[in-house]
Design an enzyme around this catalytic site. Structure first.
Site, PDB file in Angstrom:
ATOM      1  N   TYR A  97     -36.161  -2.021  -2.014  1.00 30.04           N
ATOM      2  CA  TYR A  97     -35.582  -2.138  -0.850  1.00 30.04           C
ATOM      3  C   TYR A  97     -34.106  -1.554  -0.836  1.00 30.04           C
ATOM      4  CZ  TYR A  97     -33.055  -4.421   3.019  1.00 30.04           C
ATOM      5  OH  TYR A  97     -33.027  -4.068   4.700  1.00 30.04           O
ATOM      6  N   ARG A 131     -41.113 -14.054   5.464  1.00 28.19           N
ATOM      7  CA  ARG A 131     -40.162 -13.833   3.835  1.00 28.19           C
ATOM      8  C   ARG A 131     -40.641 -15.352   3.580  1.00 28.19           C
ATOM      9  NH1 ARG A 131     -37.889  -9.175   5.701  1.00 28.19           N
ATOM     10  NH2 ARG A 131     -35.261  -9.730   5.825  1.00 28.19           N
ATOM     11  N   ASP A 156     -45.088   5.115  16.453  1.00 25.00           N
ATOM     12  CA  ASP A 156     -45.060   4.616  14.868  1.00 25.00           C
ATOM     13  C   ASP A 156     -44.382   5.902  14.546  1.00 25.00           C
ATOM     14  OD1 ASP A 156     -45.547   4.877  12.073  1.00 25.00           O
ATOM     15  OD2 ASP A 156     -47.496   4.194  12.462  1.00 25.00           O
ATOM     16  N   LYS A 159     -32.276   1.431   0.920  1.00 23.04           N
ATOM     17  CA  LYS A 159     -31.235   1.741   1.806  1.00 23.04           C
ATOM     18  C   LYS A 159     -30.142   2.065   1.072  1.00 23.04           C
ATOM     19  CE  LYS A 159     -33.210  -0.997   5.345  1.00 23.04           C
ATOM     20  NZ  LYS A 159     -33.542  -0.779   6.276  1.00 23.04           N
ATOM     21  N   ARG A 169     -26.119 -18.386  -0.153  1.00 21.78           N
ATOM     22  CA  ARG A 169     -26.154 -17.425  -0.825  1.00 21.78           C
ATOM     23  C   ARG A 169     -24.814 -16.285   0.227  1.00 21.78           C
ATOM     24  NH1 ARG A 169     -30.737 -13.034  -0.920  1.00 21.78           N
ATOM     25  NH2 ARG A 169     -30.789 -11.691   1.221  1.00 21.78           N
ATOM     26  N   ARG A 177     -34.665  -7.133  -4.731  1.00 20.78           N
ATOM     27  CA  ARG A 177     -35.126  -6.257  -3.708  1.00 20.78           C
ATOM     28  C   ARG A 177     -34.534  -4.595  -4.315  1.00 20.78           C
ATOM     29  NH1 ARG A 177     -36.499  -9.752  -2.127  1.00 20.78           N
ATOM     30  NH2 ARG A 177     -36.007 -11.192   0.116  1.00 20.78           N
ATOM     31  N   PRO A 221     -37.610 -12.353  13.188  1.00 18.19           N
ATOM     32  CA  PRO A 221     -39.416 -13.362  12.803  1.00 18.19           C
ATOM     33  C   PRO A 221     -39.410 -13.166  11.220  1.00 18.19           C
ATOM     34  CG  PRO A 221     -39.556 -12.205  15.063  1.00 18.19           C
ATOM     35  CD  PRO A 221     -37.672 -11.574  14.514  1.00 18.19           C
ATOM     36  N   SER A 222     -39.072 -11.474  10.921  1.00 12.95           N
ATOM     37  CA  SER A 222     -39.368 -11.075   9.105  1.00 12.95           C
ATOM     38  C   SER A 222     -38.585 -11.864   8.549  1.00 12.95           C
ATOM     39  CB  SER A 222     -39.188  -9.472   9.055  1.00 12.95           C
ATOM     40  OG  SER A 222     -37.856  -9.408   9.112  1.00 12.95           O
TER      41      SER A 222
END
Ligand code: NAD
Length: 250
Positions: free
Chosen positions: A147, A188, A58, A151, A210, A144, A183-184
């Site tokens: 996020y 979403r 983790d 980033k 997009r 976003r 996968p994510s």
């Protein structure tokens, strides 16, 4: 074999870009240590490629990253691939989303780089690769907010590390993808379809639309860039932001 004799640590290697990169690094002859909190998926990765070592880690736990570094003292490449997407504008961003975004996307890089730095300096020919995104200080992307803030911080970390260690054999570069099949991403898309009462294929097409190239990216395409940045072929590059977004930010 572009990564022969290199030991490479990857975070978030159980699925998506991290997993594709673990397999690509292994194909190039690297000793790969694939880490994640999803141990069942890591075991599947190991079943697919026996030479990959797997570790539960983790990366939001500073002590655990230090324990990991105490165990692995010979590392040449660190790919900080972990990341989590909080959807929404500033209005939808509660403190939990904000703190979780910074914990997973930014604190993790501080912990991993600081813990593994002695090993990377000992290597003398080391490469740190940080996963950022086109959605950062590069491009404003709707919904976003948290996020993109994290980033952009990843890009700042990348520049600072590159400057501090440029004469000590440690390079540091960032990867900035556009939308990539993982996968994510599908989670979403499903969540957005549910929230907006629209079909999954409708939302998927919106993501595709997009992208100026008319398609989203493949995890293997990002992995190929990671192989280059990990290898000595990129030896003259440090502090760079590597756009790989199908022209999205062009
Ligand atoms: P993903 O989101 O499908 O998988 C993320 C992985 O991170 C999972 O295996 C999960 O178990 C792991 N993880 C979550 N929390 C963790 C923790 N605390 N410690 C260790 N592991 C943890 O993967 P993806 O979509 O390929 O994204 C990988 C990276 O690429 C992320 O940093 C993401 O922000 C970035 N990125 C992805 C896209 C995209 O469209 N997929 C675009 C730009 C950037």
């Amino acid at each position: 074999m572009r990564l022969a004799n290199k030991t490479c640590v990857i975070t978030a290697a159980a699925q998506g870009i991290g997993r594709a990169t673990a397999l690509a690094f292994a194909r190039q002859g690297a000793t790969v240590i694939a880490t994640d909190i999803d141990f069942a998926q890591l075991e599947q990765l190991k079943a697919e490629c026996e030479q990959i070592q797997i570790e539960f880690l983790d990366v939001t736990d500073k002590q655990k990253t230090q324990d990991f570094a105490n165990k692995y003292k010979d590392v040449d490449v660190l790919f900080n691939c972990v990341g989590w997407v909080a959807a929404g504008s500033i209005y939808e961003c509660d403190e939990n989303d904000w703190e979780k975004s910074f914990k997973i996307n930014v604190d993790s890089m501080y912990y991993m780089i600081q813990s593994l730095l002695p090993a990377l300096l000992k290597s003398g020919n080391a490469s740190i690769i940080n996963m950022s995104s086109a959605a950062s200080s590069i491009k404003g992307v709707a919904n976003r907010f948290a996020y993109s803030a994290t980033k952009a911080a990843v890009l700042g970390i990348t520049k600072a590390i590159a400057a501090d260690y440029i004469t000590q054999g440690v390079r540091c570069n960032a990867i900035c993808p556009g939308t990539v099949d993982s996968p994510s991403l599908h989670q979403r898309i499903a969540a957005q379809a549910e929230q907006e009462k629209r079909s999954v294929s409708d939302i998927y097409q919106q993501f595709v639309a997009r992208q100026p190239m008319g398609r989203i990216g493949k995890a293997e395409e990002i992995a190929a860039l990671a192989v280059y940045l990990a290898s000595d072929e990129s030896g003259f590059s440090t502090g760079t932001f590597n756009m790989i977004d199908g022209g999205w930010s062009n």
